[in-house]
Scaffold this motif. Structure first.
Motif, short mmCIF file in Angstrom:
data_model
loop_
_atom_site.label_atom_id
_atom_site.label_comp_id
_atom_site.label_asym_id
_atom_site.label_seq_id
_atom_site.Cartn_x
_atom_site.Cartn_y
_atom_site.Cartn_z
N ALA A 1 16.18 3.63 -15.38
CA ALA A 1 17.59 3.78 -15.05
C ALA A 1 17.93 2.94 -13.82
N SER A 2 19.23 2.84 -13.55
CA SER A 2 19.65 2.14 -12.33
C SER A 2 19.28 2.98 -11.12
N LEU A 3 19.11 2.31 -9.98
CA LEU A 3 18.74 2.98 -8.74
C LEU A 3 20.00 3.32 -7.95
N THR A 4 19.87 4.27 -7.04
CA THR A 4 21.00 4.69 -6.23
C THR A 4 21.31 3.64 -5.17
N GLY A 5 22.59 3.32 -4.97
CA GLY A 5 23.00 2.37 -3.94
C GLY A 5 23.60 1.11 -4.53
N SER A 6 24.45 0.47 -3.75
CA SER A 6 25.11 -0.76 -4.22
C SER A 6 25.08 -1.84 -3.13
N GLU A 7 24.07 -1.79 -2.25
CA GLU A 7 23.96 -2.76 -1.17
C GLU A 7 23.06 -3.93 -1.57
N LYS A 8 23.07 -4.95 -0.73
CA LYS A 8 22.26 -6.15 -0.98
C LYS A 8 20.76 -5.86 -0.93
N THR A 9 20.37 -4.87 -0.14
CA THR A 9 18.95 -4.51 -0.02
C THR A 9 18.71 -3.10 -0.55
N TYR A 10 17.49 -2.90 -1.08
CA TYR A 10 17.07 -1.56 -1.51
C TYR A 10 15.71 -1.30 -0.87
N THR A 11 15.59 -0.18 -0.13
CA THR A 11 14.38 0.08 0.65
C THR A 11 13.67 1.34 0.15
N PHE A 12 12.35 1.19 -0.08
CA PHE A 12 11.46 2.33 -0.30
C PHE A 12 10.89 2.67 1.07
N THR A 13 11.31 3.80 1.65
CA THR A 13 10.86 4.15 3.00
C THR A 13 9.36 4.42 3.01
N THR A 14 8.89 5.19 2.04
CA THR A 14 7.46 5.44 1.86
C THR A 14 7.16 5.28 0.37
N ILE A 15 6.77 4.10 -0.01
CA ILE A 15 6.58 3.79 -1.42
C ILE A 15 5.35 4.51 -1.97
N SER A 16 5.40 4.89 -3.26
CA SER A 16 4.28 5.57 -3.90
C SER A 16 3.87 4.81 -5.15
N SER A 17 2.75 5.20 -5.73
CA SER A 17 2.24 4.52 -6.92
C SER A 17 3.21 4.69 -8.10
N GLU A 18 4.00 5.75 -8.08
CA GLU A 18 4.98 5.98 -9.14
C GLU A 18 6.10 4.92 -9.11
N ASP A 19 6.25 4.23 -7.96
CA ASP A 19 7.29 3.20 -7.83
C ASP A 19 6.82 1.85 -8.37
N ARG A 20 5.56 1.78 -8.80
CA ARG A 20 5.03 0.54 -9.35
C ARG A 20 5.86 0.13 -10.57
N VAL B 1 0.84 -1.20 0.00
CA VAL B 1 0.00 0.00 0.00
C VAL B 1 0.87 1.24 0.00
N GLU B 2 0.41 2.28 -0.72
CA GLU B 2 1.13 3.56 -0.76
C GLU B 2 1.47 4.04 0.64
N GLY B 3 2.68 4.56 0.80
CA GLY B 3 3.11 5.10 2.08
C GLY B 3 3.79 4.10 2.99
N SER B 4 3.74 2.82 2.64
CA SER B 4 4.37 1.79 3.48
C SER B 4 5.85 1.64 3.12
N SER B 5 6.56 0.91 3.96
CA SER B 5 7.98 0.65 3.72
C SER B 5 8.12 -0.72 3.03
N VAL B 6 8.90 -0.74 1.95
CA VAL B 6 9.08 -1.97 1.18
C VAL B 6 10.58 -2.18 0.94
N THR B 7 11.03 -3.42 1.11
CA THR B 7 12.44 -3.73 0.94
C THR B 7 12.63 -4.81 -0.13
N LEU B 8 13.53 -4.54 -1.07
CA LEU B 8 13.94 -5.54 -2.06
C LEU B 8 15.27 -6.12 -1.60
N THR B 9 15.41 -7.45 -1.70
CA THR B 9 16.65 -8.12 -1.29
C THR B 9 17.20 -8.94 -2.45
N CYS B 10 18.48 -8.75 -2.73
CA CYS B 10 19.15 -9.48 -3.81
C CYS B 10 19.97 -10.62 -3.19
#
Length: 208
Positions: free
Chosen positions: A164-183, A136-145
Motif C-alpha cells: 500500500a501507499s505510505l503515510t505522508g506527502s513530503e519529499k522525504t520519507y524517514t524510517f526512524t528505527t528501520i526493521s527487517s519487515e521494512d525490507r 542495519v536494523e534499528g538505524s534511521s533511514v531516509t528516502l528522498t524523492c
C-alpha cells in the motif's frame, strides 16, 4: 603623438586660433556603454529575446563583442544586437558587451537574464536512499524523492512495491528505527497541477 600613453586618453577637438568657441566635434573612445534586454519583463523558454549594446562614441563604434560571465565570448560585427530566437533556460546568466572604435574600448556593466522554464508536468523523477551503504536494523533511514517540474512538485506519494501507499506527502520519507519487515522496494510519485510521474523503484535491504 609619436609615443602615446594612458595619460593621453581624453576627447580631442580642434579650432581655428582666435575662434576657439567654434571648435570641431570632439573625437573620443566609447563611453557610457550599457546593455538592455527586450522584452523587459519575465523571460520564458522558446521566446525571442534581444540584447542591445549602447555606447556614446565618436567616431561611431566599429565592433561589438558580447560576453557571458563565466562563459565564452562571441563576436558580432554587424551591429549592437544579439538575438536569441528560441531562448533556453541554459541561457540564464549575466551578460556584458565591449564597444570599440579607433580611439579605444569600453565595457558595459553586466545585466542578469533569468530564463524561466515553460510550465510542464514532472520529469526525471527518482528516489535516493540515505545512508547509501549497508542498512542495519534499528538505524534511521531516509528516502528522498527528486523531480524536475515547473511549477515545482506540490505533492509526493510514497509506495512500497506490492504494498500500500505510505503515510505522508513530503519529499522525504524517514524510517526512524528501520526493521527487517521494512525490507523491500520503494518508489515515489511526484505531482503538480500539470501531471504526475512515478519514479523507478529503489531496493532497501535491511540487515539483522
Amino acid at each position: 603623438m609619436y609615443s602615446i600613453s594612458i595619460e593621453d586618453e581624453d576627447s580631442y577637438s580642434c579650432a581655428v586660433k582666435g575662434h576657439e568657441d567654434l571648435s570641431s566635434p570632439a573625437v573620443y573612445k566609447p563611453k557610457n556603454t550599457s546593455v538592455s534586454v527586450s522584452p523587459s519583463g519575465e523571460i520564458v523558454e522558446d521566446s525571442s529575446v534581444t540584447l542591445t549594446c549602447s555606447s556614446d562614441a565618436n567616431p561611431p563604434v566599429q565592433s561589438y563583442t558580447w560576453y557571458k560571465k563565466n562563459g565564452g565570448g562571441y563576436q558580432s560585427m554587424t551591429g549592437p544586437h544579439h538575438v536569441f530566437n528560441q531562448i533556453q533556460s541554459s541561457d540564464t546568466g549575466e551578460y556584458y558587451c565591449e564597444a570599440q572604435n579607433e580611439m579605444g574600448t569600453d565595457w558595459s556593466r553586466t545585466i542578469n537574464m533569468d530564463v524561466k522554464s515553460l510550465p510542464d508536468d514532472p520529469k526525471n523523477t527518482s528516489v535516493s536512499v540515505s545512508p547509501s551503504d549497508e542498512i542495519v536494523e534499528g538505524s534511521s533511514v531516509t528516502l528522498t524523492c527528486s523531480s524536475d517540474a515547473n511549477p515545482p512538485v506540490d505533492k509526493y506519494t510514497w509506495y512500497k512495491k506490492n504494498g500500500a501507499s505510505l503515510t505522508g506527502s513530503e519529499k522525504t520519507y524517514t524510517f526512524t528505527t528501520i526493521s527487517s519487515e521494512d525490507r523491500g522496494e520503494y518508489y515515489c510519485e511526484a505531482e503538480n497541477k500539470y501531471g504526475r510521474l512515478n519514479s523507478s523503484s529503489v531496493s532497501v535491504d535491511v540487515q539483522c
